[in-house]
Write a protein that holds these residues in place. Structure first.
Motif, PDB file in Angstrom:
ATOM      1  N   LYS A 226       0.829  -1.216   0.000  1.00  0.00           N
ATOM      2  CA  LYS A 226       0.000   0.000   0.000  1.00  0.00           C
ATOM      3  C   LYS A 226       0.860   1.262   0.000  1.00  0.00           C
ATOM      4  CE  LYS A 226      -2.040  -1.236   3.824  1.00  0.00           C
ATOM      5  NZ  LYS A 226      -1.250  -2.459   4.096  1.00  0.00           N
ATOM      6  N   SER A 227       1.859   1.296   0.896  1.00  0.00           N
ATOM      7  CA  SER A 227       2.717   2.487   0.942  1.00  0.00           C
ATOM      8  C   SER A 227       3.516   2.619  -0.346  1.00  0.00           C
ATOM      9  CB  SER A 227       3.666   2.428   2.146  1.00  0.00           C
ATOM     10  OG  SER A 227       2.933   2.444   3.343  1.00  0.00           O
ATOM     11  N   VAL A 228       3.950   1.486  -0.879  1.00  0.00           N
ATOM     12  CA  VAL A 228       4.690   1.509  -2.154  1.00  0.00           C
ATOM     13  C   VAL A 228       3.803   2.107  -3.260  1.00  0.00           C
ATOM     14  CG1 VAL A 228       5.658   0.000  -3.963  1.00  0.00           C
ATOM     15  CG2 VAL A 228       6.329  -0.325  -1.570  1.00  0.00           C
TER      16      VAL A 228
ATOM     17  N   PHE B 188       2.235  11.455   5.616  1.00  0.00           N
ATOM     18  CA  PHE B 188       3.020  10.241   5.813  1.00  0.00           C
ATOM     19  C   PHE B 188       2.606   9.525   7.091  1.00  0.00           C
ATOM     20  CE2 PHE B 188       5.585  12.551   2.816  1.00  0.00           C
ATOM     21  CZ  PHE B 188       6.056  11.549   1.976  1.00  0.00           C
ATOM     22  N   GLN B 189       2.923   8.232   7.124  1.00  0.00           N
ATOM     23  CA  GLN B 189       2.558   7.383   8.256  1.00  0.00           C
ATOM     24  C   GLN B 189       3.036   8.017   9.585  1.00  0.00           C
ATOM     25  OE1 GLN B 189       3.439   3.452   6.713  1.00  0.00           O
ATOM     26  NE2 GLN B 189       2.206   2.438   8.250  1.00  0.00           N
ATOM     27  N   SER B 190       4.194   8.676   9.556  1.00  0.00           N
ATOM     28  CA  SER B 190       4.780   9.204  10.793  1.00  0.00           C
ATOM     29  C   SER B 190       4.508  10.695  11.019  1.00  0.00           C
ATOM     30  CB  SER B 190       6.282   9.010  10.721  1.00  0.00           C
ATOM     31  OG  SER B 190       6.766   9.731   9.607  1.00  0.00           O
TER      32      SER B 190
ATOM     33  N   TYR C 216      -3.211   9.772   1.998  1.00  0.00           N
ATOM     34  CA  TYR C 216      -3.090   9.558   3.448  1.00  0.00           C
ATOM     35  C   TYR C 216      -2.539   8.162   3.676  1.00  0.00           C
ATOM     36  CZ  TYR C 216      -6.750  13.231   3.850  1.00  0.00           C
ATOM     37  OH  TYR C 216      -7.499  14.374   3.776  1.00  0.00           O
ATOM     38  N   ASP C 217      -1.420   8.060   4.397  1.00  0.00           N
ATOM     39  CA  ASP C 217      -0.901   6.728   4.722  1.00  0.00           C
ATOM     40  C   ASP C 217      -1.190   6.444   6.190  1.00  0.00           C
ATOM     41  OD1 ASP C 217       0.250   4.273   4.529  1.00  0.00           O
ATOM     42  OD2 ASP C 217       2.244   4.982   3.947  1.00  0.00           O
ATOM     43  N   GLU C 218      -2.128   5.561   6.426  1.00  0.00           N
ATOM     44  CA  GLU C 218      -2.511   5.160   7.798  1.00  0.00           C
ATOM     45  C   GLU C 218      -2.784   6.366   8.685  1.00  0.00           C
ATOM     46  OE1 GLU C 218      -2.793   2.012   8.525  1.00  0.00           O
ATOM     47  OE2 GLU C 218      -1.492   0.935   7.138  1.00  0.00           O
TER      48      GLU C 218
HETATM   49 MG   LIG Z   1       2.473   1.102   4.810  1.00  0.00          MG
END
Ligand SMILES: [Mg+2]
Ligand SMILES: Nc1ncnc2c1ncn2[C@@H]1O[C@H](COP(=O)(O)OP(=O)(O)OP(=O)(O)O)[C@@H](O)[C@H]1O
Length: 253
Positions: free
Chosen positions: A48-50, A92-94, A169-171
């Motif tokens: 998914k992130s890729v 980003f996720q973070s 949106y990542d997570e």
């Molecule tokens: Mg991911």
């Protein structure tokens, strides 16, 4: 290339990506129309992130194409990619805030990168973005003093401050309590309504999927395994889908 209203804002065609010895994406096709929120689900590590990194051109495909507003971004030189990244914002996720800068400086940073210098304009845009995430008054705070939920919101404000046409949106709710998650889900919807943004939301959180998704894509074994509406997803009897929705591992006890 000009884009008509019917042109998907985001289009991924036969996208393949090999990383090391692993075929992570094996031919992903995806279309997201203007103003639509597409939720991408799938097991951890399924790519998914890729996929998101290809849509914002942080990764180049092994083969296949990515088009933004009808324009192919695959293979564009770095200078033109800056224009793409202006159109496509990513949370980003973070959250990835600069810890040595205040909230206001964090938000001003992408504007300065876009060449906006007038302090009055910067102030207006920062205020507008903080207002959108209900954080007016937090301008002088340092990120390390903020809770996880507030950091996410500041990250979101920093994503919208450049007025992107698309947001990835990542997570967005991972690691947040259910109430804070709910406020982030509402914000995603609010941004969609207020600034008519086109979005891709990667999540494991079924509440986010059901609350935010106009369409749902389920990635499995490097391909789009399911694409449909929230109701179609809920009605699925395919064990690959139902195990995921209900959080069953399929392992024996
Ligand atoms: Mg991911
Ligand atoms: N830069 C990289 N180099 C090599 N392998 C990578 C790289 N980035 C990702 N991968 C691999 O690609 C696969 C997909 O990773 P990805 O981060 O897209 O998963 P994901 O679906 O986002 O998972 P999660 O839900 O845990 O965030 C994983 O096996 C990962 O190890």
């Amino acid at each position: 290339m000009s884009s008509s209203p019917e042109t998907p804002v985001i289009e991924v065609q036969a996208l393949k990506k090999r990383l090391g010895t692993q075929d992570v994406l094996r031919g992903v096709d995806l279309q997201v129309r203007r103003g639509e929120t597409c939720v991408v689900l799938g097991r951890s590590g399924c790519g998914k992130s890729v996929l998101l990194k290809h849509i914002i051109a942080l990764m180049r495909p092994t083969s296949g194409r990515v088009l933004i507003e009808g324009e192919e971004i695959t293979g564009l030189p770095e200078r033109q990619l800056l224009d793409v990244r202006r159109k496509v914002g990513m949370l980003f996720q973070s959250a990835a805030l600069f810890d040595s800068m205040t909230v206001e400086q964090n938000l001003a940073f992408p504007l300065k990168e876009q060449g906006i210098r007038d302090p009055k304009v910067i102030k207006e845009r920062v205020t507008e973005a903080l207002d959108m995430v209900d954080l007016l008054g937090a301008e002088s705070k340092m990120p390390e003093k903020l809770s996880g939920g507030m950091r996410k919101r500041v990250g979101l404000a920093r994503t919208v401050v450049g007025r992107p046409r698309c947001i990835l949106y990542d997570e967005p709710t991972t690691g947040l309590d259910p109430i804070t998650s709910d406020s982030i889900n509402r914000l995603i919807r609010r941004l969609q309504k207020r600034i008519s943004v086109t979005s891709v939301v990667v999540t494991h959180d079924m509440k986010t999927a059901f609350h935010c998704g106009d369409s749902i894509v389920f990635l499995h074994e490097g391909r789009v395994y399911f694409q449909g509406t929230v109701d179609q997803l809920r009605a699925s009897t395919d064990p690959v889908i139902t195990d995921f929705i209900e959080g069953r591992s399929g392992d024996a006890d």
